[in-house]
Design a protein around this motif. Structure first.
Motif, mmCIF file in Angstrom:
data_model
loop_
_atom_site.group_PDB
_atom_site.id
_atom_site.type_symbol
_atom_site.label_atom_id
_atom_site.label_comp_id
_atom_site.label_asym_id
_atom_site.label_seq_id
_atom_site.Cartn_x
_atom_site.Cartn_y
_atom_site.Cartn_z
ATOM 1 N N MET A 43 0.822 -1.216 0.000
ATOM 2 C CA MET A 43 0.000 0.000 0.000
ATOM 3 C C MET A 43 0.853 1.262 0.000
ATOM 4 S SD MET A 43 -3.535 -1.014 1.884
ATOM 5 C CE MET A 43 -3.002 -1.159 3.530
ATOM 6 N N GLU A 44 2.041 1.207 0.605
ATOM 7 C CA GLU A 44 2.939 2.358 0.546
ATOM 8 C C GLU A 44 3.462 2.577 -0.878
ATOM 9 O OE1 GLU A 44 4.037 4.891 2.834
ATOM 10 O OE2 GLU A 44 2.117 4.127 3.501
ATOM 11 N N HIS A 84 8.146 7.061 -0.565
ATOM 12 C CA HIS A 84 7.166 6.022 -0.207
ATOM 13 C C HIS A 84 7.372 4.754 -1.023
ATOM 14 C CE1 HIS A 84 4.763 8.168 2.684
ATOM 15 N NE2 HIS A 84 4.625 9.197 1.864
ATOM 16 N N TYR A 96 -1.349 13.496 3.600
ATOM 17 C CA TYR A 96 -2.430 12.514 3.551
ATOM 18 C C TYR A 96 -2.663 12.042 4.987
ATOM 19 C CZ TYR A 96 -5.186 8.967 1.021
ATOM 20 O OH TYR A 96 -6.198 8.197 0.499
ATOM 21 N N GLY A 140 6.605 10.854 -3.081
ATOM 22 C CA GLY A 140 6.170 9.631 -3.754
ATOM 23 C C GLY A 140 7.296 8.628 -3.893
ATOM 24 N N TRP A 157 -4.506 8.400 6.093
ATOM 25 C CA TRP A 157 -3.730 7.200 5.797
ATOM 26 C C TRP A 157 -2.432 7.174 6.606
ATOM 27 C CZ3 TRP A 157 -4.358 2.583 4.838
ATOM 28 C CH2 TRP A 157 -3.312 1.763 4.446
ATOM 29 N N SER A 158 -1.834 8.319 6.847
ATOM 30 C CA SER A 158 -0.600 8.360 7.639
ATOM 31 C C SER A 158 -0.830 7.840 9.051
ATOM 32 C CB SER A 158 -0.058 9.788 7.693
ATOM 33 O OG SER A 158 0.362 10.200 6.421
ATOM 34 N N ARG A 181 0.681 4.191 -2.653
ATOM 35 C CA ARG A 181 0.601 5.590 -2.216
ATOM 36 C C ARG A 181 1.691 6.421 -2.894
ATOM 37 N NH1 ARG A 181 1.332 7.427 4.073
ATOM 38 N NH2 ARG A 181 1.160 9.647 3.766
ATOM 39 N N MET A 221 0.731 7.099 -6.487
ATOM 40 C CA MET A 221 -0.257 8.190 -6.539
ATOM 41 C C MET A 221 0.416 9.541 -6.387
ATOM 42 S SD MET A 221 -3.607 6.653 -4.460
ATOM 43 C CE MET A 221 -3.087 7.431 -2.984
ATOM 44 N N ALA A 222 1.394 9.630 -5.498
ATOM 45 C CA ALA A 222 2.077 10.906 -5.271
ATOM 46 C C ALA A 222 2.945 11.292 -6.466
ATOM 47 C CB ALA A 222 2.930 10.827 -4.009
ATOM 48 N N PHE A 276 -4.056 14.182 -2.285
ATOM 49 C CA PHE A 276 -3.090 14.711 -1.335
ATOM 50 C C PHE A 276 -3.361 16.177 -1.046
ATOM 51 C CE2 PHE A 276 -0.964 11.142 -3.341
ATOM 52 C CZ PHE A 276 -0.538 10.435 -2.228
#
Length: 168
Positions: A63-64, A97, A140, A94, A143-144, A67, A70-71, A78
Motif C-alpha cells: 500500500m505504501e 514512499h 495525507y 512519492g 492514511w498516515s 501511495r 499516486m504521489a 493529497f
C-alpha cells in the motif's frame, strides 16, 4: 530344578504388574508432578506474532508503494500545505514512499520464509516507515495515521517474539 518357574515372556507375574505402554509420570524431588512453566501458553503464539508482522509488512509495503505511485502522478487526494517544516515536492515524497514500501514488503516476505535476520531488519525498516508516515502526515493525514498504527503493531509483534523460548 526349582519349584518356581518364571511366567512366559509378556505375561505378568504375581510379583510384577503388567507392562504398560504409557511411561511413568515424571515427579519432582518432593514426589509431585512438575508444574508447567508459567509461559507455556504464550510460546504457542510467538510464531503467530511473527507471521502476523510479516503479513502486515507485505500489506503495508504494497500500500505504501501504491501511495507513492499516486504521489508521483500528483493525484488530487493529497493535501498541500505551505507552512510545513518538512516540505518536499509531492513527487519526492512519492519516491520515498515507493522505496520504503518496497523495502518493507521485501523484508516482510523474508520474515515469512523464516529468515532470522529479517526480524531485526523488520524492526528497523518498519521504524523508518513509521517516521516516513509521521513526516508525510500533512499530505495525507488519514492514511498516515493508519500506517503509523500498523507500524507500531508490527514493531510490537517482532519485539515480543523470543525464539529461544519457542524452541523449548
Amino acid at each position: 530344578m526349582s519349584s518356581t518357574s518364571s511366567p512366559p515372556p509378556g505375561q505378568p507375574s504375581p510379583d510384577r504388574p503388567a507392562p504398560s505402554d504409557e511411561p511413568p509420570p515424571r515427579r519432582d524431588g518432593a514426589g509431585q508432578p512438575p508444574s508447567p512453566p508459567p509461559h507455556h501458553r504464550s510460546r504457542a503464539w510467538a510464531p503467530g506474532f511473527v507471521v502476523f508482522a510479516g503479513v502486515l509488512m507485505l500489506i503495508n509495503g504494497t500500500m505504501e508503494v501504491l501511495r507513492g505511485i499516486m504521489a508521483v502522478h500528483e493525484d488530487e487526494v493529497f493535501l498541500t500545505t505551505s507552512r510545513y517544516v518538512f516540505r518536499f515536492d509531492l513527487t519526492g515524497w512519492g519516491w520515498i514512499h515507493i522505496v520504503v514500501g518496497v523495502l518493507v514488503a521485501l523484508v516482510g516476505a523474508f520474515l515469512l520464509t523464516g529468515a532470522a535476520w529479517a526480524r531485526y531488519a523488520g524492526i528497523v525498516i518498519t521504524a523508518v516507515g513509521a517516521i516516513d508516515a509521521f513526516l508525510s502526515m500533512p499530505y495525507y493525514p488519514g492514511w498516515s495515521i493508519v500506517v503509523l498504527a500498523l507500524d507500531v503493531f508490527i514493531i510490537w509483534a517482532l519485539c515480543v517474539y523470543k525464539p529461544a523460548e519457542a524452541d523449548r
